[in-house]
Design a protein around this motif. Structure first.
Motif, PDB file in Angstrom:
ATOM      1  N   ALA A   1      48.226 118.482  35.169  1.00  0.00           N
ATOM      2  CA  ALA A   1      47.661 117.344  34.433  1.00  0.00           C
ATOM      3  C   ALA A   1      47.317 117.710  32.996  1.00  0.00           C
ATOM      4  CB  ALA A   1      46.417 116.828  35.157  1.00  0.00           C
ATOM      5  N   GLU A   2      46.845 118.942  32.761  1.00  0.00           N
ATOM      6  CA  GLU A   2      46.436 119.323  31.417  1.00  0.00           C
ATOM      7  C   GLU A   2      47.629 119.450  30.479  1.00  0.00           C
ATOM      8  OE1 GLU A   2      44.045 122.782  31.349  1.00  0.00           O
ATOM      9  OE2 GLU A   2      42.302 121.838  32.271  1.00  0.00           O
ATOM     10  N   ASN A   3      48.761 119.950  30.985  1.00  0.00           N
ATOM     11  CA  ASN A   3      49.937 120.147  30.147  1.00  0.00           C
ATOM     12  C   ASN A   3      50.866 118.943  30.126  1.00  0.00           C
ATOM     13  OD1 ASN A   3      49.291 122.845  29.395  1.00  0.00           O
ATOM     14  ND2 ASN A   3      49.985 123.554  31.399  1.00  0.00           N
ATOM     15  N   ALA A   4      50.495 117.864  30.787  1.00  0.00           N
ATOM     16  CA  ALA A   4      51.340 116.678  30.816  1.00  0.00           C
ATOM     17  C   ALA A   4      51.267 115.941  29.488  1.00  0.00           C
ATOM     18  CB  ALA A   4      50.920 115.760  31.962  1.00  0.00           C
ATOM     19  N   MET A   5      52.237 115.047  29.283  1.00  0.00           N
ATOM     20  CA  MET A   5      52.293 114.223  28.079  1.00  0.00           C
ATOM     21  C   MET A   5      51.768 112.830  28.393  1.00  0.00           C
ATOM     22  SD  MET A   5      56.058 115.332  26.731  1.00  0.00           S
ATOM     23  CE  MET A   5      55.951 114.216  25.350  1.00  0.00           C
ATOM     24  N   TYR A   6      50.906 112.331  27.524  1.00  0.00           N
ATOM     25  CA  TYR A   6      50.361 110.982  27.667  1.00  0.00           C
ATOM     26  C   TYR A   6      50.780 110.187  26.434  1.00  0.00           C
ATOM     27  CZ  TYR A   6      47.547 113.225  31.260  1.00  0.00           C
ATOM     28  OH  TYR A   6      47.138 113.932  32.367  1.00  0.00           O
ATOM     29  N   ASP A   7      51.880 109.446  26.575  1.00  0.00           N
ATOM     30  CA  ASP A   7      52.482 108.772  25.421  1.00  0.00           C
ATOM     31  C   ASP A   7      51.715 107.532  24.984  1.00  0.00           C
ATOM     32  OD1 ASP A   7      54.491 110.563  24.998  1.00  0.00           O
ATOM     33  OD2 ASP A   7      55.923 109.565  26.297  1.00  0.00           O
ATOM     34  N   ASP A   8      51.064 106.842  25.915  1.00  0.00           N
ATOM     35  CA  ASP A   8      50.389 105.601  25.546  1.00  0.00           C
ATOM     36  C   ASP A   8      48.888 105.745  25.705  1.00  0.00           C
ATOM     37  OD1 ASP A   8      50.666 105.864  28.270  1.00  0.00           O
ATOM     38  OD2 ASP A   8      50.639 103.710  28.645  1.00  0.00           O
ATOM     39  N   ALA A   9      48.147 104.887  25.013  1.00  0.00           N
ATOM     40  CA  ALA A   9      46.692 104.953  25.030  1.00  0.00           C
ATOM     41  C   ALA A   9      46.128 104.634  26.406  1.00  0.00           C
ATOM     42  CB  ALA A   9      46.111 103.994  23.986  1.00  0.00           C
ATOM     43  N   GLU A  10      46.808 103.775  27.172  1.00  0.00           N
ATOM     44  CA  GLU A  10      46.314 103.410  28.500  1.00  0.00           C
ATOM     45  C   GLU A  10      46.249 104.628  29.413  1.00  0.00           C
ATOM     46  OE1 GLU A  10      44.942 100.357  31.133  1.00  0.00           O
ATOM     47  OE2 GLU A  10      45.396 100.325  28.994  1.00  0.00           O
ATOM     48  N   ALA A  11      47.295 105.460  29.393  1.00  0.00           N
ATOM     49  CA  ALA A  11      47.308 106.664  30.223  1.00  0.00           C
ATOM     50  C   ALA A  11      46.255 107.663  29.762  1.00  0.00           C
ATOM     51  CB  ALA A  11      48.693 107.299  30.194  1.00  0.00           C
ATOM     52  N   ARG A  12      46.058 107.767  28.472  1.00  0.00           N
ATOM     53  CA  ARG A  12      45.036 108.694  27.966  1.00  0.00           C
ATOM     54  C   ARG A  12      43.639 108.235  28.344  1.00  0.00           C
ATOM     55  NH1 ARG A  12      48.809 108.934  23.512  1.00  0.00           N
ATOM     56  NH2 ARG A  12      47.754 107.225  22.419  1.00  0.00           N
ATOM     57  N   LYS A  13      43.390 106.927  28.320  1.00  0.00           N
ATOM     58  CA  LYS A  13      42.084 106.409  28.717  1.00  0.00           C
ATOM     59  C   LYS A  13      41.811 106.672  30.197  1.00  0.00           C
ATOM     60  CE  LYS A  13      41.943 102.687  25.275  1.00  0.00           C
ATOM     61  NZ  LYS A  13      41.905 101.216  25.060  1.00  0.00           N
ATOM     62  N   ARG A  14      42.821 106.485  31.032  1.00  0.00           N
ATOM     63  CA  ARG A  14      42.624 106.709  32.476  1.00  0.00           C
ATOM     64  C   ARG A  14      42.348 108.178  32.777  1.00  0.00           C
ATOM     65  NH1 ARG A  14      43.769 102.322  35.501  1.00  0.00           N
ATOM     66  NH2 ARG A  14      45.018 100.653  34.537  1.00  0.00           N
ATOM     67  N   SER A  15      43.090 109.067  32.145  1.00  0.00           N
ATOM     68  CA  SER A  15      42.850 110.496  32.368  1.00  0.00           C
ATOM     69  C   SER A  15      41.486 110.920  31.825  1.00  0.00           C
ATOM     70  CB  SER A  15      43.953 111.313  31.706  1.00  0.00           C
ATOM     71  OG  SER A  15      43.984 111.087  30.305  1.00  0.00           O
ATOM     72  N   PHE A  16      41.089 110.366  30.694  1.00  0.00           N
ATOM     73  CA  PHE A  16      39.772 110.682  30.142  1.00  0.00           C
ATOM     74  C   PHE A  16      38.665 110.173  31.052  1.00  0.00           C
ATOM     75  CE2 PHE A  16      36.120 109.669  27.455  1.00  0.00           C
ATOM     76  CZ  PHE A  16      35.918 110.873  26.807  1.00  0.00           C
ATOM     77  N   ASP A  17      38.853 108.990  31.633  1.00  0.00           N
ATOM     78  CA  ASP A  17      37.855 108.434  32.538  1.00  0.00           C
ATOM     79  C   ASP A  17      37.724 109.278  33.797  1.00  0.00           C
ATOM     80  OD1 ASP A  17      36.068 106.109  33.290  1.00  0.00           O
ATOM     81  OD2 ASP A  17      37.504 106.032  34.944  1.00  0.00           O
ATOM     82  N   ASP A  18      38.819 109.866  34.259  1.00  0.00           N
ATOM     83  CA  ASP A  18      38.778 110.685  35.466  1.00  0.00           C
ATOM     84  C   ASP A  18      38.199 112.064  35.217  1.00  0.00           C
ATOM     85  OD1 ASP A  18      39.938 108.590  36.825  1.00  0.00           O
ATOM     86  OD2 ASP A  18      41.989 109.367  36.588  1.00  0.00           O
ATOM     87  N   VAL A  19      38.374 112.584  34.020  1.00  0.00           N
ATOM     88  CA  VAL A  19      38.072 113.998  33.783  1.00  0.00           C
ATOM     89  C   VAL A  19      36.772 114.212  33.016  1.00  0.00           C
ATOM     90  CG1 VAL A  19      38.884 116.107  32.641  1.00  0.00           C
ATOM     91  CG2 VAL A  19      40.487 114.667  33.890  1.00  0.00           C
ATOM     92  N   ALA A  20      36.548 113.477  31.924  1.00  0.00           N
ATOM     93  CA  ALA A  20      35.524 113.910  30.977  1.00  0.00           C
ATOM     94  C   ALA A  20      34.535 112.851  30.545  1.00  0.00           C
ATOM     95  CB  ALA A  20      36.213 114.471  29.727  1.00  0.00           C
ATOM     96  N   VAL A  21      34.640 111.603  31.000  1.00  0.00           N
ATOM     97  CA  VAL A  21      33.788 110.567  30.429  1.00  0.00           C
ATOM     98  C   VAL A  21      32.310 110.805  30.740  1.00  0.00           C
ATOM     99  CG1 VAL A  21      34.092 109.040  32.432  1.00  0.00           C
ATOM    100  CG2 VAL A  21      33.491 108.076  30.198  1.00  0.00           C
ATOM    101  N   ARG A  22      31.992 111.264  31.935  1.00  0.00           N
ATOM    102  CA  ARG A  22      30.583 111.479  32.296  1.00  0.00           C
ATOM    103  C   ARG A  22      29.996 112.679  31.556  1.00  0.00           C
ATOM    104  NH1 ARG A  22      33.672 109.862  36.252  1.00  0.00           N
ATOM    105  NH2 ARG A  22      33.094 108.045  37.522  1.00  0.00           N
TER     106      ARG A  22
END
Length: 344
Positions: free
Chosen positions: A284-305
């Motif tokens: 997951a860390e080395n994956a590519m997130y081309d759109d903002a929607e995917a980046r928001k979802r990964s951020f919500d799962d990993v680091a938002v809290r």
């Protein structure tokens, strides 16, 4: 007997008359060289015996090779020469940017402060249009500098990251490892635990308290810079390359076709690189997130809290740290929208 003879010789010397030399001094030889002067350095006006001087391209290549010299002053002077040449010829560089960057990007971790400061000026002088394709390689050295033991190297690495976000922010957050890996680097620096680290710690509290330092201290200034650059990083990650404002006139001009930008291929090379069809599987860390929607979802799962808790702790300090934390909070709330639930 011996002592009395010695006394007689000493007494005789007192009454001897010294002979004075009279007349002209001896003439100096024709090849005499006066070496009585003292100088710290000798500067030669002409160091080349060739009739034709080297061209600008040859000098540029020579100075670029000196960037790996063992002497700090030589590396600094070489970078300053490259900066002046690039500033004079921004549209006609002696060498392509693809040749210049691999030679200078290791200097992000240089031990000399003057070399790193000169490197930052050189990077800002390069044409921004040629930087996007090399962001992933530069980011490797930037992340290494952000976690360096020396505080000066961490600060200068943040300067390079700030330049990257201003020059090619979308390419930075969408390249392989550019989003989550850089985000985890920020969390490690700030001492904010992500959800993965919390799960690994179990019920034990492993959150490290951030050392804010005294107002105006080096630690406080470094923390403020980290918060400001993290704000820029999140704003770039929560925004798509083409915003809705830019897409509106384009859709109106090609009526009755709507949302054509979602059906056409990418303008950049290798449009299907995000699928990783022929490469090794990535985490997951080395994956590519081309759109903002995917980046928001990964951020919500990993680091938002973790980021939300860290912001609240930084805001309690007040002053410049509190203002930087408030700016980070605004970027988080504006960018996440319906994904974000902990700060609101």
């Amino acid at each position: 007997m011996g002592s009395s003879a010695k006394k007689k010789r000493e007494k005789k010397q007192d009454f001897q008359k010294t002979k004075l030399k009279v007349g002209k001094t001896k003439a100096k030889a024709a090849n005499f060289t006066d070496t009585s002067f003292k100088a710290k350095s000798i500067v030669l006006n002409q160091q080349s015996l060739t009739a034709a001087a080297p061209s600008i391209d040859q000098q540029f290549t020579h100075q670029l090779s000196l960037c790996s010299s063992k002497t700090d002053s030589q590396r600094r002077d070489a970078i300053n020469y490259l900066t002046n040449t690039v500033a004079e010829r921004p549209n006609n560089l002696p060498l392509p940017v693809a040749t210049i960057l691999p030679k200078i990007q290791p200097l992000i971790l240089d031990a000399s402060n003057s070399v790193r400061a000169a490197l930052t000026k050189l990077l800002r002088a390069l044409p921004p249009a040629h930087i996007a394709t090399h962001v992933d390689h530069i980011l490797l050295y930037v992340r290494a500098g952000m976690t360096h033991l020396a505080a000066e190297i961490r600060t200068s690495s943040l300067d390079v990251l700030e330049w990257l976000l201003q020059t090619a922010g979308q390419e930075l957050v969408s390249c392989a490892g550019g989003w989550l890996k850089t985000l985890q680097c920020f969390l490690t620096l700030l001492g904010w635990q992500s959800s993965k680290q919390e799960q690994a710690a179990g019920n034990w509290s492993s959150e490290r308290a951030v050392s804010f330092g005294k107002p105006g201290s080096a630690a406080s200034k470094l923390l403020i810079k980290q918060l400001n650059v993290l704000t820029m990083f999140l704003r770039a990650g929560f925004t798509d390359a083409t915003s809705a404002e830019d897409a509106g006139p384009a859709n109106a001009s090609c009526f009755p076709l709507c949302s054509t930008e979602h059906q056409v291929l990418y303008a950049r090379s290798n449009p299907f690189r995000g699928l990783n069809l022929f490469g090794a599987p990535k985490d997951a860390e080395n994956a590519m997130y081309d759109d903002a929607e995917a980046r928001k979802r990964s951020f919500d799962d990993v680091a938002v809290r973790a980021v939300a808790r860290g912001i609240q702790a930084a805001k309690q300090e007040g002053g410049e740290i509190g203002r930087a934390a408030s700016g980070l909070e605004k970027a988080l709330v504006d960018g996440m929208g319906e994904f974000h639930r902990d700060v609101e």
